[in-house]
Scaffold this active site. Sequence first.
Site, PDB file in Angstrom:
ATOM      1  N   GLY A 118      46.461  40.967  55.497  1.00 17.89           N
ATOM      2  CA  GLY A 118      45.527  41.450  56.498  1.00 17.89           C
ATOM      3  C   GLY A 118      44.090  41.140  56.119  1.00 17.89           C
ATOM      4  N   PRO A 155      52.017  46.048  36.638  1.00 17.34           N
ATOM      5  CA  PRO A 155      51.165  44.938  36.184  1.00 17.34           C
ATOM      6  C   PRO A 155      51.466  43.614  36.895  1.00 17.34           C
ATOM      7  CG  PRO A 155      52.117  46.108  34.319  1.00 17.34           C
ATOM      8  CD  PRO A 155      52.781  46.646  35.543  1.00 17.34           C
ATOM      9  N   GLU A 184      40.736  44.905  46.022  1.00 21.66           N
ATOM     10  CA  GLU A 184      39.490  44.256  46.417  1.00 21.66           C
ATOM     11  C   GLU A 184      38.587  43.865  45.257  1.00 21.66           C
ATOM     12  OE1 GLU A 184      38.472  46.239  50.576  1.00 21.66           O
ATOM     13  OE2 GLU A 184      39.705  47.460  49.286  1.00 21.66           O
TER      14      GLU A 184
END
Lengths: 751, 334
Positions: free
Chosen positions: A246, A645, A718
């Site tokens: 997205g 991880p 992000e």
Amino acid sequence: MPESAQTSVIGKPQPRIDGPFKVSGTAMYASDFHFPDLLYAVPIEATIANGKIQKLDAAAAERMPGVRAIFHRANIGKIFRSVMGKGMEGICIERRPPFEDDVIRYYGQYVALAVADTFELAKAAADAVRVTYSKEKPNVSPDLKAEDDPQVVATTYGPEHRLQSERGNPDAAFASAPVKLDQTYVTPSETHNPIELQGTTAIWDGQMLTLYEESQAIFNMRGVLAQMFGLPKESVRVITKFVGSGFGSKLWPWTHCPLAAAAARKLGKPVKLVLSRRMMFQTAGHRARTQQRMRLGATPAGKLVSLMQDYVYERSMLDDYHENCGEATAFHYSVPNLRVKFGRARRNIGSPSDMRGPGAVPGLYATESAMNELADQLKIDPVQFRVLNEPKIDESLGVPFSSRHLLECLQLGAEKFDWSKRTPEVGSMKRDGLTLGWGMATAAWVAARFAAEANIQLRDDGTTRIACGTQDIGTGTYTILAQLAAEKAGVTLDKVEVALGDTSLPEGPVSGGSMATASVIPAVLAAADDAIKSLLTVATTTPGSPFEKRKNDELAFESGRVFVKANGPASGVPFADLLRRADLRFVTGSGKSNATFGEEKKEKPKFSTHSYGCHFVEVTWQAEIARLRVNRVVSVMDAGRIINPLTGRNQIEGAVVMGIGMALFEHTAYDPQNGAPINSNVADYIMAVNADVPKLEVHFLDYPDKEINPLGARGIGEIGLAGIAAAITAATHHATGVRIRELPITIDKLI
Amino acid sequence: MKLFELSRADDPGQAIAAGAKATTAQQGADIRFIAGGTTLIDLMKLNVETPQKVVDVTHLPFGKIETLADGGLKIGAMVRNSELAYHPVVRKDYAVLSEAILSGASPQLRNMATTAGNLLQRTRCMYFRDTAMPCNKREPGSGCAAITGVNRSLAILGTSEHCIATNPSDMNVALAALEATIHIRGTKDEHSIPISDFHLLPGDTPQRETVLEPGDLIIHVTLPPPAPRSRSLYLKLRDRASYEFALASAAVVVTATGGKITRARVALGGVGTKPWRSPEAEAELTGQTATETVFQKAAEAALRDAKPQSQNRFKVELAKRCLVHALKLVTQTA
């Protein structure tokens, strides 16, 4: 929670549990759902960016075979507006309902909708609709000047003070600073390009509106669509099982969503509407162009005395999406005098929106570039310059950081990269006939939680089911939820069923802001504890149970077994045995946790909560053919405890790849005459491809941040994109001597 | 996409007869041959090409690569780009062709695309591909939006005030440097034409891109025998490392003896409205010692007539660097 190294699945690399579905083509993405009598819709896009519809002639299109309807302003039916509700609900960036008036404010705005029996027929019908316009020159000028705005302005997410942060006397401190930098940095409009296009399949049965969506926020989608169609929330259901990425473009509903629903309402049949790639550039959001003036003042010894960021960003003609470039500025460095202020400029463009690392990513490009330039001016190593200005507390809020290990990130990154071998002179490093450039930058991203609810079942066949109405946008949420459930229920991952992506499930968080994982953890833990409580009651009340007549608090649950505390876990009985004995299919527990983000801030927070990181970059430069390539990246992330991880590293690597694109290639180009985003396809909008991706090295510090949740996990979706462009421009300068202050660093800027 | 009728030609005569009914073999053609379809289908989806009839020519017997008696090579029109690029004779004797093809597109596209189709590849000018925009090539007389618009990737050589569209092919640039001949069978006869005359400059008729007339069918391409002791090379420069059309490219075929260039063929890509053979550069090289100064002079000569637009001035310098570097590499290995 047992944290024994042998059994815990938390913090272990776990392959995606949904991987087999994806590679075998059985994962159902929104547009994979088919229904009897399904109709297909194709929107008609305005071919001007400013003006009015004069005439819309649908007669020829309506006569075409298989065409069910051409919808436009006169016949689409009522679509209401929506407003922001409580919490994360009612968010919609483009508030104007589609077809509301005849005014065209950006290129590609939908003016009509063709619906037919097949996609091909609908497309042919859409092409046959003739629209004439009265046309005016659009304003898509790249030069952004702040408009005259009041001090407090309305934005998509609520009111914002344009003076975002201020302390000391930044002007005077800058004026008297012995060493100064005053530069403007520009980031272009960028378009999200998830491989899966946006689309909606709407089914309206007269009572219930069901939407198959690729949403990053199904509950918000439900709330907005309920408002737009005047329905109670419970009459709208949104289903999103898989999302082909997205990057923020699928967070909030765009105008095609109500169009599909309105067509389904009118025709009484399911309607599927999937955007074209071109529409993705026009009507489904993009990262706003920004222009950021940075003024930094320092002592000759390298101590910052003043930092000012004045930024301007583009917005659409009607909407007020806020590109918060100052997100990380006020706390990231120690500086007594600071000001962060923003302004806005209206353009004839589709509204900008959140794109991976909104605000902070362009913002940190500017602040980190300015820091790198000032370090060069001071002749101080850029790593050392950060060390010299490391804050002890969040100086903007006056509170401590919950968990900040930026200096350790820098130390580890420098060591892994071999930064000490860097010689600072431009063009001074060579290898195999190529000039090397080394650069670095730091990163920050907010860490917080949205509200979340979840429920867990422990079942009589030894399996468990976790349900949470959040989404997996490709980041690994299915696997994270399975890990949490497996850990608490004491079962292996293959014994966990995960249900998400449906508003009929307990309300889960938005997949955005890098907060989904942090948000679901407390809710899942609480749900599991609740289920275990029920199980213990079953154990003590079921006739014939080995624990009959025991008191609940004499018992414990560990590794999937109930046991008498005094006798130890070895005497435990599997929960499936207890359920079968009680003739129960399952026991259920539910849990919820509150938001720390987006809620009304009643009091000052106790801690400043963020993730941190840094990137070290090597570029190679071949001047004789003007070839610049990113050759090596070392990233170190301080993002709390890493639950998985494997998917975690995948997030950072993906973000670095996107950062290479941001630094070197990506740029949505508006035609100056007619305002069209003209490179609206993946051949002309250049992104990094596999051949552009070098060796990527990712390290996590893995310090739990218990202020965020009991496991100490923050988000990682992000932060990997923050700072990377500034590290690449710094490396480019080190190799070429050219300072690029407007992204992307295309060849034309280097020769 | 408009509705169209698809038929299959079982022999060349059928295809030629069907094609001959077209009003034009250029932009606006109402009848089109289809082979790999990697350009045509795209443009039909975009309504840039709107043929009423599409004639499938993939069954015609032009799928072979053959060595000619004179030592040259005959490449069938239907030979797929991937087959051509990996053909042992091409790799050995015409390396520039193999490298050019492999520098473009993707394996999937190269598996579909054909020799003749690549010769007819249409421009990637964004304004040509968008029917909402003015474009003299697509709609003669409507104007050129690229000249005042986003023109970073467009041509600087061979342009006119009506059109600055770049020929996007890599293969064509190599064929130009190799002095390929295009063999065409038409309604009347079979004829051949050097590649340098096959593509047309836009002038005031940018809708006409080649010499082809209705019914003309490209049947094969021939290459002359490789020049003795020659070396060839293709260098392509672009923003990203793969899957992008050239900003500038150079195809060079050079014979050098004892450091002296006795023969040079030079063509540039990404900068011209057609595959850009540069006799000016060749003249500067021939008879000269292979030095950077000579290469530089050749590059200056090749770009002397460049007419950059608002956003593509950098291409002049980039094309020069590209050619100089290509010459350096090709003479180094010689």
